[in-house]
Scaffold this motif. Structure first.
Motif, short mmCIF file in Angstrom:
data_model
loop_
_atom_site.label_atom_id
_atom_site.label_comp_id
_atom_site.label_asym_id
_atom_site.label_seq_id
_atom_site.Cartn_x
_atom_site.Cartn_y
_atom_site.Cartn_z
N SER A 152 9.01 -3.51 -0.55
CA SER A 152 9.48 -2.19 -0.94
C SER A 152 8.56 -1.13 -0.35
CB SER A 152 9.53 -2.12 -2.46
OG SER A 152 9.92 -0.85 -2.90
N ASP A 153 8.51 0.03 -0.97
CA ASP A 153 7.79 1.17 -0.42
C ASP A 153 6.34 0.83 -0.08
OD1 ASP A 153 10.16 2.11 -1.36
OD2 ASP A 153 9.35 3.97 -2.19
N THR A 154 6.00 1.02 1.18
CA THR A 154 4.65 0.73 1.65
C THR A 154 4.43 1.37 3.01
OG1 THR A 154 3.06 -1.03 2.18
CG2 THR A 154 5.35 -1.44 2.75
N MET A 155 3.22 1.73 3.29
CA MET A 155 2.87 2.13 4.64
C MET A 155 2.67 0.86 5.47
SD MET A 155 -1.07 3.42 4.02
CE MET A 155 -1.21 4.03 5.71
N LYS A 162 0.85 -1.19 0.00
CA LYS A 162 0.00 0.00 0.00
C LYS A 162 0.88 1.23 0.00
CE LYS A 162 -4.21 1.87 2.04
NZ LYS A 162 -5.26 1.67 3.08
N HIS A 163 0.98 1.86 -1.16
CA HIS A 163 1.83 3.03 -1.33
C HIS A 163 1.03 4.09 -2.08
CE1 HIS A 163 5.49 5.21 -1.31
NE2 HIS A 163 5.84 5.01 -2.56
N ARG A 164 1.68 5.18 -2.46
CA ARG A 164 0.97 6.26 -3.16
C ARG A 164 0.55 5.84 -4.56
NH1 ARG A 164 5.41 8.80 -1.16
NH2 ARG A 164 6.22 9.44 -3.20
N ILE A 165 1.29 4.90 -5.15
CA ILE A 165 0.92 4.33 -6.44
C ILE A 165 0.93 2.81 -6.29
CG2 ILE A 165 1.82 6.28 -7.77
CD1 ILE A 165 4.28 4.58 -8.42
N TYR A 166 0.44 2.13 -7.31
CA TYR A 166 0.40 0.67 -7.30
C TYR A 166 1.80 0.10 -7.07
CZ TYR A 166 -0.27 -4.10 -9.02
OH TYR A 166 -0.30 -5.47 -9.15
N LYS A 214 2.83 7.59 2.86
CA LYS A 214 2.58 6.15 2.73
C LYS A 214 3.88 5.34 2.74
CE LYS A 214 -2.08 6.06 0.88
NZ LYS A 214 -2.44 7.41 1.36
N HIS A 215 4.68 5.64 3.75
CA HIS A 215 5.89 4.88 4.03
C HIS A 215 5.76 4.28 5.43
CE1 HIS A 215 8.41 5.58 0.56
NE2 HIS A 215 8.11 6.88 0.58
N SER A 216 6.78 3.52 5.84
CA SER A 216 6.77 2.87 7.15
C SER A 216 7.87 3.41 8.05
CB SER A 216 6.98 1.36 7.00
OG SER A 216 5.92 0.76 6.30
N THR A 217 7.67 3.23 9.34
CA THR A 217 8.72 3.53 10.32
C THR A 217 9.44 2.22 10.66
OG1 THR A 217 7.31 3.11 12.25
CG2 THR A 217 7.27 5.34 11.31
N HIS A 247 12.17 -5.00 4.74
CA HIS A 247 10.98 -4.14 4.83
C HIS A 247 11.44 -2.70 4.92
CE1 HIS A 247 7.22 -2.35 6.10
NE2 HIS A 247 6.60 -3.51 5.93
N GLU A 248 10.87 -1.87 4.06
CA GLU A 248 11.26 -0.47 4.07
C GLU A 248 11.00 0.15 5.44
OE1 GLU A 248 9.23 2.75 4.37
OE2 GLU A 248 8.12 2.63 2.46
N SER A 249 11.90 1.07 5.83
CA SER A 249 11.74 1.82 7.08
C SER A 249 12.27 3.23 6.81
CB SER A 249 12.51 1.14 8.22
OG SER A 249 13.87 0.97 7.87
N THR A 250 11.50 3.97 6.05
CA THR A 250 11.94 5.30 5.61
C THR A 250 12.10 6.26 6.78
OG1 THR A 250 10.71 4.91 3.56
CG2 THR A 250 11.47 7.15 3.96
N PHE A 251 11.25 6.10 7.81
CA PHE A 251 11.22 7.06 8.91
C PHE A 251 11.36 6.39 10.27
CE2 PHE A 251 8.70 8.95 5.46
CZ PHE A 251 9.35 10.17 5.30
N LEU A 252 11.70 7.21 11.26
CA LEU A 252 11.65 6.79 12.66
C LEU A 252 10.28 7.12 13.24
CD1 LEU A 252 15.18 7.99 13.85
CD2 LEU A 252 14.45 5.61 13.44
#
Length: 306
Positions: A213-216, A141-145, A249-252, A233-238
């Protein structure tokens, strides 16, 4: 069995001197799969000694630039190297138009068969299968498919010969090995039965790798990746920037660890870090509050399972 993952790039957004966008090489059951192809991927392939000729399958998670802008360059380089083997590209619907338009406008058609497998299903589907490996999509589940990918070694039903025990029995000949591998007991000339479990060993465990990859934060992935040996698993943010993560729509790191914990995975790799953070160890510390076995992705890092 063995599984080897090489991180070619693991950072988000724009490339920097030491921060390369997403790309990975997975070696599993004599296959070499390229996962995502951010800008500069072919340079990274050269740097880490990956043979271009062994790449026959490329998996693209979604059509944001930091995950596929290196693809057309790599495809063109394959032609310059006189590639003849067909190349399969798996990615979201629209990837064929994007790549072929660039090839058309630059008059750079490939001299090998380029086969696109365009995706639009929101359910997990089987993408690739042979006698050794199967690959499934992991809907995200991201900003695009977007999809992640699940790579699984296929079951090896043959047992391993326990030569130490076999050599104790002269009646057992090479011609009997096939039946032993298939799980049959051995019948001696005097009628005694030697159980198969005494003459063979369990086959090696089948390994699996999941790339998210990129997902909330998206719990529906849990049943798909349950019990995998290795999870990226992506972890773009803290956690302190969870509001930004939700908006984009990214994950911590914390959310990635919760997915790993609920899915009962073996190891968790964190990556796709935002450039705003200088100390990446904070990602590991945050994730380990929920899940102990955490690895930080680093450019050039190799993770190997046996």
């Amino acid at each position: 069995m063995s599984l080897k993952l090489t991180i070619l790039g693991c950072h988000s957004a724009t490339p920097k001197v030491e921060s390369h966008p997403t790309s990975q090489i997975l070696e599993i059951k004599n296959h070499l799969f390229l996962i995502d192809c951010g800008e500069g991927t072919q340079v990274q392939l050269r740097k880490y000694g990956v043979k271009f000729s062994k790449i026959n399958h490329i998996f693209i998670s979604h059509l944001h630039g930091d995950h596929f802008y290196g693809l057309v360059g790599l495809i063109s380089t394959f032609s310059l190297l006189n590639r003849r083997t067909e190349l399969h590209v798996y990615g979201p619907k629209g990837i064929k138009e994007l790549i072929t338009m660039q090839l058309k406008m630059s008059d750079s058609w490939t001299n090998y068969l380029l086969i696109f497998h365009e995706l639009d299903s929101k359910e997990s589907v089987l993408l690739f299968e042979d006698k050794k490996v199967e690959v499934y999509t992991i809907p995200l589940k991201h900003r695009i498919y977007a999809n992640g990918f699940l790579f699984k070694e296929k079951t090896n039903e043959e047992r391993k010969l326990n030569m130490t025990e076999i050599k104790k029995h002269r009646e057992i000949e090479i011609c009997d090995y096939h039946n032993l591998k298939r799980g049959r007991d051995f019948k001696m000339e005097n009628g005694d039965i030697i159980p198969n479990s005494e003459l063979t060993l369990d086959p090696p465990k089948n390994l699996s790798y999941a790339f998210c990859s990129d997902t909330m934060y998206f719990p529906p992935v849990i049943p798909i990746i349950e019990n995998v040996d290795l999870l990226y698993h992506e972890s773009t943010f803290l956690k302190k920037d969870e509001e930004v993560a939700e908006k984009t729509k990214h994950s911590t790191a914390e959310q990635a660890s919760l997915i790993a914990k609920e899915a009962n995975v073996g190891q968790l790799i964190l990556g796709h870090y935002s450039g705003r953070y200088k100390n990446l160890e904070l990602f590991k510390e945050e994730a380990q509050d929920n899940f102990e076995n955490v690895i930080l992705a680093e450019t050039g890092k190799v993770i190997e399972l046996k």
